[in-house]
Write an enzyme that holds these catalytic residues in place. Structure first.
Site, PDB file in Angstrom:
ATOM      1  N   HIS A   1     -12.621   5.645  -2.489  1.00  0.00           N
ATOM      2  CA  HIS A   1     -11.566   4.676  -2.118  1.00  0.00           C
ATOM      3  C   HIS A   1     -11.924   3.357  -2.460  1.00  0.00           C
ATOM      4  CE1 HIS A   1      -7.916   4.458  -0.381  1.00  0.00           C
ATOM      5  NE2 HIS A   1      -8.119   3.730   0.644  1.00  0.00           N
TER       6      HIS A   1
ATOM      7  N   GLU B   1       0.084   1.997   8.978  1.00  0.00           N
ATOM      8  CA  GLU B   1      -1.314   2.141   9.489  1.00  0.00           C
ATOM      9  C   GLU B   1      -0.940   2.612  11.016  1.00  0.00           C
ATOM     10  OE1 GLU B   1      -1.864  -0.339   7.531  1.00  0.00           O
ATOM     11  OE2 GLU B   1      -3.225   0.825   6.252  1.00  0.00           O
TER      12      GLU B   1
ATOM     13  N   CYS C   1      -4.961  -0.574  -6.730  1.00  0.00           N
ATOM     14  CA  CYS C   1      -3.828  -0.992  -6.366  1.00  0.00           C
ATOM     15  C   CYS C   1      -3.811  -2.239  -5.769  1.00  0.00           C
ATOM     16  CB  CYS C   1      -3.883  -0.048  -4.957  1.00  0.00           C
ATOM     17  SG  CYS C   1      -5.182  -0.638  -3.476  1.00  0.00           S
TER      18      CYS C   1
ATOM     19  N   TYR D   1      -9.320   0.640  -4.719  1.00  0.00           N
ATOM     20  CA  TYR D   1      -9.016  -0.893  -4.579  1.00  0.00           C
ATOM     21  C   TYR D   1      -8.749  -1.757  -6.021  1.00  0.00           C
ATOM     22  CZ  TYR D   1      -8.688  -0.511   0.299  1.00  0.00           C
ATOM     23  OH  TYR D   1      -7.956  -0.285   1.728  1.00  0.00           O
TER      24      TYR D   1
ATOM     25  N   THR E   1      -4.073   5.159   7.249  1.00  0.00           N
ATOM     26  CA  THR E   1      -3.294   4.522   6.052  1.00  0.00           C
ATOM     27  C   THR E   1      -1.921   5.680   6.077  1.00  0.00           C
ATOM     28  OG1 THR E   1      -4.292   3.116   5.064  1.00  0.00           O
ATOM     29  CG2 THR E   1      -2.864   3.891   3.908  1.00  0.00           C
TER      30      THR E   1
ATOM     31  N   CYS F   1      -3.189   7.620  -1.708  1.00  0.00           N
ATOM     32  CA  CYS F   1      -4.606   7.849  -2.393  1.00  0.00           C
ATOM     33  C   CYS F   1      -5.525   8.320  -1.518  1.00  0.00           C
ATOM     34  CB  CYS F   1      -4.979   6.190  -2.967  1.00  0.00           C
ATOM     35  SG  CYS F   1      -3.925   5.231  -3.234  1.00  0.00           S
TER      36      CYS F   1
ATOM     37  N   GLU G   1      -6.520  -5.559   4.608  1.00  0.00           N
ATOM     38  CA  GLU G   1      -6.871  -4.155   4.200  1.00  0.00           C
ATOM     39  C   GLU G   1      -8.085  -4.559   2.784  1.00  0.00           C
ATOM     40  OE1 GLU G   1      -4.356  -1.622   2.088  1.00  0.00           O
ATOM     41  OE2 GLU G   1      -4.600  -0.064   3.365  1.00  0.00           O
TER      42      GLU G   1
ATOM     43  N   CYS H   1       0.739  -1.234  -0.071  1.00  0.00           N
ATOM     44  CA  CYS H   1      -0.003  -0.066   0.028  1.00  0.00           C
ATOM     45  C   CYS H   1       0.775   1.124  -0.025  1.00  0.00           C
ATOM     46  CB  CYS H   1      -0.925  -0.155   1.131  1.00  0.00           C
ATOM     47  SG  CYS H   1      -1.647   1.451   1.507  1.00  0.00           S
TER      48      CYS H   1
END
Ligand code: SF4
Ligand code: FE
Length: 491
Positions: free
Chosen positions: A292, A257, A299, A296, A190, A103, A455, A99
């Site tokens: 978001h 995180e 990513c 996904y 994050t 973003c 995640e 990650c």
């Protein structure tokens, strides 16, 4: 001005961010072996923007200043921009297998920009203007910003104002002439430590009694009263081992995180984007979550690409690559991964302009995208583990493979024995086999599993959150009408 990765890392050193880990304050967190890989991932968002080959997807022309900015600070101006965002995220997933954190800020910019426009339209406030000024500052300095939404939430059955401890949702504790004072925390944030600044948003739709919790604003990472507690990851202390290399799996990159605590933090008026207009909390949440959930579809697909490659290499190194079931498993993994990408692209292609002018994704398709992400990476990971074989989790340590300790009757060292018994096909050295298996272990079960597996489940909202949105957007009533029409049902 676009920063390089190196400049970004140096810029973090200038911040006086308060970070705690393993019960202590970490002063030089930039060089901490557990934190540094996550900083390298963010640095990749800067470095790739410098490369000609990636300029089109990594940068864009700002609608605010007319200058070229990193796409991570851009307001999407078209469906093309939305698609490029997903492609950029896939690229970064491929380059870091983790990650890369930036973003959440980009998704917050786009959600806050459009929501503040509509709040101002209804209430005559000046949040949109505040936000545009703020974003100019972000774009001009090429900042990384943590888009922070999730509150700790305490008893999930109670509204924010009804919690026994009122701090369990972040709230306004004081309203002053020149600004507000806020208190509370944002959980599993994050990249929060690696961010120059934070944009805070409410976490759920709210009623009048939750007025003090309907708040959005920006602040620097080292503002007075703010501190962060690092979230540990499975096998994270391998990064602290002396001369670690192979056992870490993904040595250079990682995710991050943390719990971000606001202990009476003052926010000046010009950095406030929502302050008590509780009827807009839901809109901000829905829009940020929508963006978001689209993210996904980029990513995780990039990370999936690397996992598929690693599984194919593991098969080759085991001498099993010709087996038809292995080939079929790689096809299945590819099919699942490209299905996720299709969802990311589809919700982007079906996007539309908001009232403020930036583009929003198709919300139903973005939620379908993320719902698939709560499942397919698990299946991709399962197949990767199937192909890799049990050695992925039973292999001796890197130190054993390198040890000179004599153990054999003919003077063989520990290293000789490990290399003898863990050799695979001639296509790779034992060390190469070790490397690819440790890499897969890291993504499936180690530090990188946070980003790829759990995640995928909970990031951008847990599966049930998407199902609620799917039920709202699914238009069952309209579908009943279609069926009635064709079946000849009149009433
Ligand atoms: Fe970006 Fe994916 Fe990390 Fe979210 S989970 S910040 S979309 S890389
Ligand atoms: Fe995430």
């Amino acid at each position: 001005m676009l920063m390089t990765g190196k400049e970004y890392i140096e810029s973090l050193r200038k911040l006086n961010t308060r970070v705690y880990m393993f019960g202590e304050r970490v002063d030089n967190w930039v060089d901490h072996p557990i934190i540094r890989p996550s900083i390298n991932s963010v640095a990749a968002t800067y470095d790739l923007a410098q490369e000609d080959e990636y300029k089109d997807i990594m940068t864009a022309k700002s609608n605010i200043t007319g200058k070229i900015v990193n796409r991570f600070t851009h307001l999407h101006q078209s469906t093309e921009d939305l698609k490029n965002k997903v492609k950029m995220q896939r690229l970064l997933g491929q380059k870091t297998a983790s990650c890369f954190q930036r973003c959440v800020g980009m998704d917050a910019f786009n959600a806050v920009y459009s929501t503040t426009f509509e709040v101002d339209e209804k209430y005559g406030t000046s949040y949109h203007k505040n936000f545009i000024e703020y974003l100019k500052h972000v774009q001009e300095n090429d900042l990384t910003v943590d888009g922070a939404m999730t509150d700790p939430k305490g008893d999930r059955g109670l509204a924010p104002h009804a919690q026994k401890d009122p701090d369990l949702y972040l709230r306004i504790v004081e309203r002053r002439e020149d600004g507000i004072v806020v208190r509370g925390a944002k959980a599993h944030q994050t990249g929060s430590i690696n961010s120059h600044e934070h944009i805070i948003m409410p976490t759920i739709a709210m009623g009048e009694a939750d007025k003090d919790y309907a708040v959005s604003f920006a602040c620097e990472s080292d503002v007075e009263g703010l501190y962060m507690i690092y979230g540990r990851q499975s096998c994270d202390t391998r990064k602290m081992e002396k001369d670690n290399d192979i056992d870490v799996g993904n040595k250079k990159f990682g995710g991050q995180e943390a719990l971000v605590v606001f202990d009476n933090v003052f926010i000046p008026n010009n950095r406030i984007f929502l302050c008590g207009e509780y009827d807009f909390a839901g809109m901000m949440v829905e829009r940020f979550a929508g963006y978001h959930r689209q993210s996904y579809g980029g990513c995780k697909v990039g990370v999936g690409d690397v996992i598929i490659g690693a599984a194919a290499l593991a098969a080759e190194y085991n001498g099993a690559d010709k087996a038809s079931h292995i080939k079929d498993k790689l096809i299945e993994m590819t099919h699942l991964n490209e299905t996720l990408f299709s969802c990311g692209i589809a919700c982007s292609a079906e996007g539309c302009p908001t009232k403020a002018g930036n583009y929003q994704i198709d919300l139903l398709l973005a939620n379908v995208c993320k719902q698939n992400v709560t499942r397919f990476p698990y299946e991709i990971g399962r197949l990767a583990e199937d192909i890799a074989g049990g050695l992925m989790v039973t292999m001796p340590s890197e130190s054993d493979f390198k040890s000179d300790t004599i153990v054999g009757s003919n003077g063989e060292t520990l290293g000789d024995i490990c290399n003898k018994y863990f050799a695979g096909s001639d296509k790779a050295s034992t060390e190469e086999r070790q490397r690819i298996l440790r890499f897969l272990e890291n993504v499936c079960l180690g530090t990188a599993a946070v980003g790829y597996r759990t995640e995928s489940m909970h990031g951008a909202g847990s599966p049930q959150a998407q199902r609620i949105m799917i039920s709202r957007q699914g238009n069952i009533q309209g579908k009943k009408e279609m069926a009635k029409e064709l079946a000849g049902i009149k009433k």
